[in-house]
Design an enzyme around this catalytic site. Structure first.
Site, PDB file in Angstrom:
ATOM      1  N   LYS A 104      -8.363 -12.071  11.085  1.00 28.36           N
ATOM      2  CA  LYS A 104      -8.506 -13.200  12.013  1.00 28.36           C
ATOM      3  C   LYS A 104      -7.201 -13.982  11.976  1.00 28.36           C
ATOM      4  CE  LYS A 104     -12.895 -13.111  13.433  1.00 28.36           C
ATOM      5  NZ  LYS A 104     -13.285 -13.065  14.867  1.00 28.36           N
ATOM      6  N   GLY A 129     -11.104   8.612   2.693  1.00 24.27           N
ATOM      7  CA  GLY A 129      -9.811   8.156   3.189  1.00 24.27           C
ATOM      8  C   GLY A 129      -8.668   8.390   2.222  1.00 24.27           C
ATOM      9  N   ILE A 130      -7.782   7.391   2.124  1.00 21.32           N
ATOM     10  CA  ILE A 130      -6.605   7.510   1.271  1.00 21.32           C
ATOM     11  C   ILE A 130      -7.009   7.690  -0.188  1.00 21.32           C
ATOM     12  CG2 ILE A 130      -4.601   6.253   0.388  1.00 21.32           C
ATOM     13  CD1 ILE A 130      -4.250   5.072   3.181  1.00 21.32           C
ATOM     14  N   ASP A 169     -19.146  -2.468  -8.457  1.00 19.87           N
ATOM     15  CA  ASP A 169     -18.562  -3.529  -7.639  1.00 19.87           C
ATOM     16  C   ASP A 169     -17.437  -4.162  -8.456  1.00 19.87           C
ATOM     17  OD1 ASP A 169     -17.843  -5.756  -6.203  1.00 19.87           O
ATOM     18  OD2 ASP A 169     -19.840  -6.684  -6.202  1.00 19.87           O
ATOM     19  N   ASN A 194      -6.630   1.476  -5.539  1.00 26.55           N
ATOM     20  CA  ASN A 194      -6.613   1.767  -4.109  1.00 26.55           C
ATOM     21  C   ASN A 194      -7.634   0.951  -3.327  1.00 26.55           C
ATOM     22  OD1 ASN A 194      -6.288   3.618  -1.613  1.00 26.55           O
ATOM     23  ND2 ASN A 194      -8.450   3.825  -2.138  1.00 26.55           N
ATOM     24  N   TYR A 205      -4.841 -10.639   4.281  1.00 28.61           N
ATOM     25  CA  TYR A 205      -4.501  -9.280   3.834  1.00 28.61           C
ATOM     26  C   TYR A 205      -3.046  -9.204   3.374  1.00 28.61           C
ATOM     27  CZ  TYR A 205      -4.054  -4.161   4.101  1.00 28.61           C
ATOM     28  OH  TYR A 205      -3.834  -2.838   3.807  1.00 28.61           O
ATOM     29  N   ASN A 207       1.934  -9.624   9.281  1.00 26.62           N
ATOM     30  CA  ASN A 207       1.289  -9.056  10.464  1.00 26.62           C
ATOM     31  C   ASN A 207       0.360 -10.101  11.066  1.00 26.62           C
ATOM     32  OD1 ASN A 207       0.858  -7.062  12.333  1.00 26.62           O
ATOM     33  ND2 ASN A 207      -0.582  -5.901  11.092  1.00 26.62           N
ATOM     34  N   ALA A 262      -6.095 -19.766  12.438  1.00 25.08           N
ATOM     35  CA  ALA A 262      -6.885 -20.812  13.093  1.00 25.08           C
ATOM     36  C   ALA A 262      -8.374 -20.474  13.095  1.00 25.08           C
ATOM     37  CB  ALA A 262      -6.399 -21.014  14.526  1.00 25.08           C
TER      38      ALA A 262
END
Length: 450
Positions: free
Chosen positions: A298, A224-225, A267, A291, A356, A350, A301
């Site tokens: 979620k 990916g990125i 990790d 990165n 996030y 968002n 709530a």
């Protein structure tokens, strides 16, 4: 993945249809291609105040065709609206505008250009940061440039972009690096941004390989990125060290072998991750790109403690802990560059992403807080905030949300991993120490946030 709407809108029938019913008509953006020699492939127009002279002096390294629109013939060939060539790039120096009455120069300069721009044009306005100006009227005039530039960026068509660069005292020497990025296809998905340049002694020695001799660490690099960032840093001459979790070992090692780099499986949330990483970097590092990141979406709530903790641990705590360890141990060299992968979610928020968005806003705050503390070692730290980028993750978003994400920007489409990688590579350059403590959005001027 392919954006079928762009394919349709750029077909002969599709173009007629979307124009007739008033639908968005995004164009295919021009992006940097291997083997290209000049940042600007076409005509560059220069005008405005005293910094225009300096831009004119370096223009011959940017393009073969320089024009001026104003009263200074030394800047190049005169450009006449409607008769001159289509413009691929434009630089206007507004740094000497100190009163409201002078702001009309913005209209007088840019209005004749609007119907004379080439495909995927790149425009830059130069100014002085309002917070550095003591005279209130002058500070007001310079702050007005931000509203003008963000608005004009939204009026551009055919893949056009526009940025405002506030040039600090002594930062004039770093204009070339900034213009090489913002006037070229490397900034194809960056628009409506305001960037502050400050004095920086470091210089790029070879523009074909601006990162030559520098070692770069990229986390989350297997795909990916992250993989695109690693490829772009290697293209620009960096020796790359790629890090990812053990399950991604096969992809990571294959990419490292292809780029002539080295891989580390680790990790980053492990209790001894910092010690392991430092041990793997005995010769130190010059560039760190955080990165690695995860999502566990979620609504609050329904947010479980496990989802919350995992996102904050990977996205925010690990970059903090690892960077601190690299600094304390001296593993991160002086004149180092730290780039944090944030998100426009951390700026605008968002729904369903409180964890996030908190983690990504925290990274922006980390860059802002750490920047002045690292200046004594001439280390810069910045955040790159991508918007909607075409990746495997966004490919799994429901169709309606994916289409909305693509269209909710001035450029009317999603970006590519390459777009994020180009921004990271620019911020990693020696001369980009002129930028620190800032968040650069790579979002096509998304309507979300500022």
């Amino acid at each position: 993945m392919s954006d079928r709407y762009i394919d349709f809108a750029n077909s002969a029938f599709g173009h007629r249809l979307v124009s007739a019913i008033g639908l968005p008509s995004p164009v295919r953006l021009e992006r940097w291609q291997a083997g290209r020699l000049r940042p600007i492939d076409g005509a560059l127009l220069i005008g405005g105040g005293p910094l225009a002279q300096q831009v004119g002096e370096l223009a011959k390294r940017l393009t073969d065709a320089t024009y001026h629109y104003g009263n200074d013939p030394s800047l190049g060939t005169p450009w006449i609206p409607g008769h001159g060539p289509k413009l691929k790039a434009v630089v206007f120096d507004a740094s000497d505008l100190v009163h409201t009455d002078q702001l009309k120069q913005l209209r007088e300069f840019f209005q004749p250009l609007m119907k004379n721009l080439d495909h995927s044009p790149h425009l830059v306005i130069l100014g002085r940061a309002p917070e550095t100006i003591d005279q209130p009227f002058a500070a007001s005039a310079q702050r007005a440039l931000e509203g003008f530039s963000r608005s004009l960026a939204k009026e551009l068509r055919d893949g056009g972009t526009l940025q405002l660069l506030y040039v600090g005292a002594g930062a004039e020497e770093q204009l070339e690096g900034a213009l090489r990025f913002f006037l070229s296809p490397k900034s194809a998905f960056v628009s409506g941004q305001v960037v502050r340049l400050q004095a920086c002694a470091a210089q790029v020695q070879d523009w074909s390989r601006p990162l030559a001799g520098r070692k770069a660490l990229v986390t989350g690099a297997a795909r990916g990125i992250g993989a695109s960032i690693a490829e772009t840093l290697a293209r620009d001459g960096a020796d790359v060290v790629l890090l990812d979790v053990p399950p991604a070992k096969a992809d990571l090692e294959a990419l490292a072998a292809r780029l002539g780099g080295r891989s580390i499986t680790l990790d980053i949330c492990a209790a001894d991750a910092a010690e392991q990483l430092i041990e793997q970097l005995p010769d130190g590092i010059d560039i760190v790109v955080h990165n690695a990141g995860i999502t566990r979406d979620k609504t609050l709530a329904n947010m479980t403690p496990e989802f919350w903790d995992a996102v904050l641990a990977v996205n925010l705590n690990a970059p903090q802990v690892l960077t601190q360890a690299l600094l304390d141990s001296g593993t991160l060299h002086d004149e180092g560059r730290v780039i944090l992968l944030a998100s426009i979610s951390g700026i605008a928020g968002n729904r369903g992403q409180t964890n996030y968005a908190a983690s990504k806003a925290g990274l922006i705050g980390l860059a802002q807080a750490w920047a002045p503390l690292l200046q004594q070692r001439t280390i810069s730290i910045n955040a790159v905030a991508p918007g909607f980028i075409e990746t495997q993750m966004t490919a799994h978003i429901p169709f309606a949300l994916r289409e909305a994400g693509r269209r909710m920007s001035s450029l009317g489409q999603g970006g590519l991993p390459q777009d994020v990688a180009e921004a990271v590579a620019w911020l990693a350059q020696p001369g980009s120490g002129a930028v620190t403590g800032q968040a650069l959005r790579v979002c096509g001027q998304s309507v979300l946030g500022a």
